[in-house]
Motif scaffolding. Structure first.
Motif, mmCIF file in Angstrom:
data_model
loop_
_atom_site.group_PDB
_atom_site.id
_atom_site.type_symbol
_atom_site.label_atom_id
_atom_site.label_comp_id
_atom_site.label_asym_id
_atom_site.label_seq_id
_atom_site.Cartn_x
_atom_site.Cartn_y
_atom_site.Cartn_z
ATOM 1 N N TYR A 17 -18.235 -49.867 -28.105
ATOM 2 C CA TYR A 17 -17.349 -50.145 -26.966
ATOM 3 C C TYR A 17 -17.590 -51.561 -26.443
ATOM 4 O O TYR A 17 -16.645 -52.301 -26.129
ATOM 5 C CB TYR A 17 -17.575 -49.120 -25.862
ATOM 6 C CG TYR A 17 -16.513 -49.110 -24.797
ATOM 7 C CD1 TYR A 17 -15.417 -48.261 -24.887
ATOM 8 C CD2 TYR A 17 -16.592 -49.967 -23.701
ATOM 9 C CE1 TYR A 17 -14.436 -48.260 -23.918
ATOM 10 C CE2 TYR A 17 -15.617 -49.975 -22.726
ATOM 11 C CZ TYR A 17 -14.535 -49.126 -22.833
ATOM 12 O OH TYR A 17 -13.555 -49.128 -21.875
ATOM 13 N N HIS A 18 -18.869 -51.933 -26.355
ATOM 14 C CA HIS A 18 -19.229 -53.266 -25.862
ATOM 15 C C HIS A 18 -18.652 -54.354 -26.769
ATOM 16 O O HIS A 18 -18.167 -55.389 -26.271
ATOM 17 C CB HIS A 18 -20.754 -53.377 -25.786
ATOM 18 C CG HIS A 18 -21.247 -54.701 -25.299
ATOM 19 N ND1 HIS A 18 -20.967 -55.187 -24.041
ATOM 20 C CD2 HIS A 18 -22.008 -55.656 -25.905
ATOM 21 C CE1 HIS A 18 -21.530 -56.361 -23.876
ATOM 22 N NE2 HIS A 18 -22.163 -56.677 -24.994
ATOM 23 N N ILE A 27 -13.673 -40.681 -25.487
ATOM 24 C CA ILE A 27 -13.563 -41.634 -26.581
ATOM 25 C C ILE A 27 -12.622 -41.041 -27.625
ATOM 26 O O ILE A 27 -12.691 -39.844 -27.937
ATOM 27 C CB ILE A 27 -14.943 -41.927 -27.207
ATOM 28 C CG1 ILE A 27 -15.831 -42.676 -26.206
ATOM 29 C CG2 ILE A 27 -14.807 -42.717 -28.501
ATOM 30 C CD1 ILE A 27 -15.370 -44.089 -25.872
ATOM 31 N N ILE A 28 -11.735 -41.869 -28.158
ATOM 32 C CA ILE A 28 -10.778 -41.430 -29.168
ATOM 33 C C ILE A 28 -11.370 -41.683 -30.554
ATOM 34 O O ILE A 28 -11.779 -42.808 -30.868
ATOM 35 C CB ILE A 28 -9.443 -42.186 -29.043
ATOM 36 C CG1 ILE A 28 -8.927 -42.155 -27.592
ATOM 37 C CG2 ILE A 28 -8.398 -41.616 -29.993
ATOM 38 C CD1 ILE A 28 -7.786 -43.132 -27.334
ATOM 39 N N GLN A 38 -18.428 -45.019 -36.087
ATOM 40 C CA GLN A 38 -17.501 -45.661 -37.012
ATOM 41 C C GLN A 38 -16.096 -45.079 -36.917
ATOM 42 O O GLN A 38 -15.144 -45.683 -37.412
ATOM 43 C CB GLN A 38 -18.015 -45.520 -38.448
ATOM 44 C CG GLN A 38 -19.325 -46.217 -38.721
ATOM 45 C CD GLN A 38 -19.845 -45.907 -40.114
ATOM 46 O OE1 GLN A 38 -20.572 -44.944 -40.329
ATOM 47 N NE2 GLN A 38 -19.454 -46.715 -41.082
ATOM 48 N N CYS A 39 -15.970 -43.924 -36.296
ATOM 49 C CA CYS A 39 -14.675 -43.248 -36.158
ATOM 50 C C CYS A 39 -13.945 -43.642 -34.884
ATOM 51 O O CYS A 39 -12.792 -43.243 -34.680
ATOM 52 C CB CYS A 39 -14.871 -41.730 -36.163
ATOM 53 S SG CYS A 39 -15.793 -41.093 -37.570
ATOM 54 N N MET A 40 -14.600 -44.411 -34.012
ATOM 55 C CA MET A 40 -14.023 -44.758 -32.717
ATOM 56 C C MET A 40 -12.817 -45.683 -32.880
ATOM 57 O O MET A 40 -12.857 -46.634 -33.649
ATOM 58 C CB MET A 40 -15.074 -45.436 -31.833
ATOM 59 C CG MET A 40 -16.244 -44.545 -31.442
ATOM 60 S SD MET A 40 -17.628 -45.449 -30.667
ATOM 61 C CE MET A 40 -16.805 -46.229 -29.253
ATOM 62 N N LEU A 41 -11.758 -45.394 -32.116
ATOM 63 C CA LEU A 41 -10.591 -46.276 -32.157
ATOM 64 C C LEU A 41 -10.084 -46.651 -30.765
ATOM 65 O O LEU A 41 -9.197 -47.497 -30.633
ATOM 66 C CB LEU A 41 -9.477 -45.656 -32.986
ATOM 67 C CG LEU A 41 -8.880 -44.305 -32.553
ATOM 68 C CD1 LEU A 41 -7.618 -44.516 -31.726
ATOM 69 C CD2 LEU A 41 -8.556 -43.458 -33.767
ATOM 70 N N ALA A 65 -8.170 -49.651 -29.086
ATOM 71 C CA ALA A 65 -8.904 -50.905 -29.246
ATOM 72 C C ALA A 65 -8.807 -51.465 -30.660
ATOM 73 O O ALA A 65 -8.783 -52.690 -30.850
ATOM 74 C CB ALA A 65 -10.367 -50.700 -28.860
ATOM 75 N N GLU A 66 -8.777 -50.583 -31.643
ATOM 76 C CA GLU A 66 -8.718 -51.023 -33.034
ATOM 77 C C GLU A 66 -7.273 -51.333 -33.410
ATOM 78 O O GLU A 66 -6.422 -50.450 -33.443
ATOM 79 C CB GLU A 66 -9.295 -49.945 -33.958
ATOM 80 C CG GLU A 66 -10.776 -49.681 -33.761
ATOM 81 C CD GLU A 66 -11.637 -50.843 -34.238
ATOM 82 O OE1 GLU A 66 -11.165 -51.628 -35.112
ATOM 83 O OE2 GLU A 66 -12.777 -50.974 -33.742
ATOM 84 N N ALA A 67 -7.005 -52.608 -33.713
ATOM 85 C CA ALA A 67 -5.630 -53.050 -33.946
ATOM 86 C C ALA A 67 -4.962 -52.302 -35.092
ATOM 87 O O ALA A 67 -3.748 -52.074 -35.070
ATOM 88 C CB ALA A 67 -5.618 -54.553 -34.212
ATOM 89 N N SER A 68 -5.742 -51.892 -36.100
ATOM 90 C CA SER A 68 -5.159 -51.226 -37.265
ATOM 91 C C SER A 68 -4.586 -49.855 -36.927
ATOM 92 O O SER A 68 -3.821 -49.284 -37.714
ATOM 93 C CB SER A 68 -6.207 -51.075 -38.370
ATOM 94 O OG SER A 68 -7.297 -50.281 -37.936
#
Length: 210
Positions: free
Chosen positions: A27-28, A67-68, A83-86, A109-112
């Motif tokens: 997250y940081h 957390i998603i 590693q699964c966080m998005l 947060a993850e653009a993909s």
């Protein structure tokens, strides 16, 4: 918020889990991004401050945070949960005199993962949880004027624009939860399963070790 400290919500493509200490480092790293800082109107924090924020979100009675996770990735062998966080999704009880009023925030947060409809799925899940478990009767979303994608998503979810603040460069959208909204949410989240998070993690370990 204590009520969701051991709750996971399973959707079709995502898993919502409590914001735990092991999620903080990822997250940081996200929040070092100037783009995410602008989209979320956030200031960069040190790692120590981020840990303190995580504890606050876990303990405070007026914050409900998940957390998603990518559900498919979460079930893959050899993959750590971090590693699964998005992204994350939050409900804030902003009015001490009215606990049925909630501000809703979501961040992919993850653009993909953007532009794939995950935001809608997560938002519907969080609203359903807020209505059934927290007694929310009105949702607000405050979004930066430049964030046209998020504004458009909330409008597609039947939120109505109620005000624009040019000073803070944000638009406020609202939805009042009536019986029609309850029925729609129930139908749209019929797939959602609420589970014990600890047990879900045990089941995951058994699954990936087979």
């Amino acid at each position: 918020m204590k009520i969701n400290e051991n709750i996971s919500l399973e959707g079709q493509r995502v898993l919502l889990v409590p914001y735990n200490e092991n999620h903080v480092s990822r997250y940081h790293e996200w929040m070092k991004s100037p783009e995410l800082q602008q989209l979320t109107a956030s200031e960069p924090l040190t790692l120590e401050q981020e840990h303190a924020m995580q504890r606050s979100w876990r303990e405070d009675h007026d914050k409900c945070t998940f957390i998603i996770l990518d559900k498919q990735l979460w079930t893959a062998p050899g993959v750590e949960e971090e590693q699964c966080m998005l992204g994350d999704v939050n409900i804030f009880l902003t009015d001490p005199t009215d606990p049925s009023l909630a501000e809703l925030e979501i961040m992919i947060a993850e653009a993909s993962y953007r532009g794939r409809g995950l935001g809608k799925e997560v938002t519907r899940m969080m609203m359903s949880y807020g209505v059934t478990r927290l007694g929310i009767k009105k949702f607000q979303a405050k979004i930066g004027l430049d964030n046209e994608v998020s504004v458009g998503m909330f409008k597609k979810l039947h939120f109505q624009e109620v005000s624009v603040c040019k000073v803070f460069k944000e638009v406020t959208l609202e939805m009042t939860v009536d019986e029609a909204v309850r029925t729609r949410l129930r139908d749209e989240t019929a797939f959602m399963k609420e589970r014990d998070y600890t047990q879900a993690c045990r089941d995951r370990q058994e699954l990936v070790s087979q």
